[in-house]
Design an enzyme around this catalytic site. Structure first.
Site, PDB file in Angstrom:
ATOM      1  N   TYR A 137       0.843  -1.194   0.000  1.00 11.04           N
ATOM      2  CA  TYR A 137       0.000   0.000   0.000  1.00 11.04           C
ATOM      3  C   TYR A 137       0.882   1.249   0.000  1.00 11.04           C
ATOM      4  O   TYR A 137       0.596   2.225  -0.705  1.00 11.04           O
ATOM      5  CB  TYR A 137      -0.946  -0.007   1.201  1.00 11.04           C
ATOM      6  CG  TYR A 137      -1.969  -1.125   1.125  1.00 11.04           C
ATOM      7  CD1 TYR A 137      -3.108  -0.986   0.340  1.00 11.04           C
ATOM      8  CD2 TYR A 137      -1.788  -2.315   1.813  1.00 11.04           C
ATOM      9  CE1 TYR A 137      -4.042  -2.011   0.240  1.00 11.04           C
ATOM     10  CE2 TYR A 137      -2.710  -3.340   1.723  1.00 11.04           C
ATOM     11  CZ  TYR A 137      -3.834  -3.191   0.931  1.00 11.04           C
ATOM     12  OH  TYR A 137      -4.746  -4.206   0.822  1.00 11.04           O
ATOM     13  N   ASN A 160     -12.430  -0.486  -5.043  1.00  6.43           N
ATOM     14  CA  ASN A 160     -12.198  -0.653  -6.480  1.00  6.43           C
ATOM     15  C   ASN A 160     -13.432  -1.288  -7.127  1.00  6.43           C
ATOM     16  O   ASN A 160     -13.789  -2.414  -6.818  1.00  6.43           O
ATOM     17  CB  ASN A 160     -10.967  -1.551  -6.680  1.00  6.43           C
ATOM     18  CG  ASN A 160     -10.693  -1.890  -8.131  1.00  6.43           C
ATOM     19  OD1 ASN A 160     -11.295  -1.338  -9.044  1.00  6.43           O
ATOM     20  ND2 ASN A 160      -9.776  -2.809  -8.343  1.00  6.43           N
ATOM     21  N   CYS A 168      -6.273  -4.948  -7.861  1.00  4.12           N
ATOM     22  CA  CYS A 168      -5.994  -4.588  -6.475  1.00  4.12           C
ATOM     23  C   CYS A 168      -5.575  -5.804  -5.649  1.00  4.12           C
ATOM     24  O   CYS A 168      -5.032  -5.645  -4.552  1.00  4.12           O
ATOM     25  CB  CYS A 168      -7.183  -3.866  -5.850  1.00  4.12           C
ATOM     26  SG  CYS A 168      -8.743  -4.740  -5.986  1.00  4.12           S
ATOM     27  N   HIS A 169      -5.762  -7.021  -6.192  1.00  4.28           N
ATOM     28  CA  HIS A 169      -5.282  -8.210  -5.481  1.00  4.28           C
ATOM     29  C   HIS A 169      -3.752  -8.230  -5.417  1.00  4.28           C
ATOM     30  O   HIS A 169      -3.180  -8.961  -4.618  1.00  4.28           O
ATOM     31  CB  HIS A 169      -5.805  -9.497  -6.141  1.00  4.28           C
ATOM     32  CG  HIS A 169      -5.403  -9.665  -7.567  1.00  4.28           C
ATOM     33  ND1 HIS A 169      -6.129  -9.100  -8.603  1.00  4.28           N
ATOM     34  CD2 HIS A 169      -4.364 -10.316  -8.138  1.00  4.28           C
ATOM     35  CE1 HIS A 169      -5.545  -9.417  -9.761  1.00  4.28           C
ATOM     36  NE2 HIS A 169      -4.473 -10.141  -9.506  1.00  4.28           N
ATOM     37  N   GLU A 195      -1.215 -16.155 -10.643  1.00  2.00           N
ATOM     38  CA  GLU A 195      -0.180 -15.361 -11.289  1.00  2.00           C
ATOM     39  C   GLU A 195       1.239 -15.800 -10.890  1.00  2.00           C
ATOM     40  O   GLU A 195       2.219 -15.188 -11.310  1.00  2.00           O
ATOM     41  CB  GLU A 195      -0.395 -13.880 -10.962  1.00  2.00           C
ATOM     42  CG  GLU A 195      -1.684 -13.324 -11.512  1.00  2.00           C
ATOM     43  CD  GLU A 195      -1.836 -11.828 -11.304  1.00  2.00           C
ATOM     44  OE1 GLU A 195      -0.858 -11.162 -10.906  1.00  2.00           O
ATOM     45  OE2 GLU A 195      -2.936 -11.308 -11.566  1.00  2.00           O
TER      46      GLU A 195
END
Length: 198
Positions: A137, A160, A168-169, A195
């Site tokens: 953050y 979001n 945002c993950h 990912e």
């Protein structure tokens, strides 16, 4: 009893076809301001909504379909109808992403549900935090030009309107822990694992 069931089934089928034709005709005349559909994925069903400008909302099942549709009616337009065709490209790109064949989304976005600093944060997130990487953050606050605005960045991520597509993950706490996520911690973990983030 079977004949009665068949009669009701035929009536339901006829009504569905009629609704489909009405929705298509309304969309052809640009009378549908928000079209939506639900797709399945490894994080559960996702409600996708788009205006003629682009994708405006991605919602997790935990948010409640009725609540999300009401939010869209209140904040965008009351002319909200199921319109799967408007979201074919988004659904295809999500399928490719979940199958590991897509690393960035190319669909047009409608940012109207996010503004000001929050919109700026999400813009940086969409462009500057690559697939398979994370930032904190604090790191995202620095990218956004306001290094001390860590809480405001957290709020931007928490609100979001287009999660998954605007990733945002990929934002975690400075200590490496997950942090909160609109779709829940399990969904966040699943997306990061997809990912290749450990």
């Amino acid at each position: 009893m079977t004949g009665l069931d068949e009669a009701y089934g035929a009536a339901d089928s006829h009504l569905e076809r009629l609704l489909g034709r009405l929705v298509e005709a309304a969309d052809g005349r640009e009378e549908v301001d928000v079209g939506y559909r639900v797709v399945d994925g490894p994080v559960g069903p996702l409600l996708l909504a788009a205006t003629t400008t682009g994708l405006v909302r991605v919602a997790f099942a935990s948010e409640g379909e009725d609540a999300v549709l009401q939010e869209l009616a209140d904040r965008v337009s009351p002319r909200v109808l199921p319109l799967p065709g408007r979201l074919d490209e988004t659904a295809r790109e999500l399928d490719e992403y979940f199958a590991g064949r897509r690393r960035r989304f190319d669909v047009a976005l409608d940012w109207r549900l996010s503004s000001g600093f929050r919109r700026g944060v999400l813009g940086h997130l969409a462009v500057d935090v690559a697939y398979g990487h994370t930032t904190s953050y604090a790191g995202l606050a620095t990218l956004s030009g306001s290094p001390r605005a860590v809480r405001a960045v957290g709020t931007a991520c928490a609100t979001n309107p287009i999660p998954v597509v605007v990733p945002c993950h990929r934002v975690v706490r400075s200590d490496g822990s997950m942090g909160r996520y609109r779709g829940g911690e399990e969904a966040k973990h699943a997306l990061l694992e997809l990912e290749g983030v450990r």
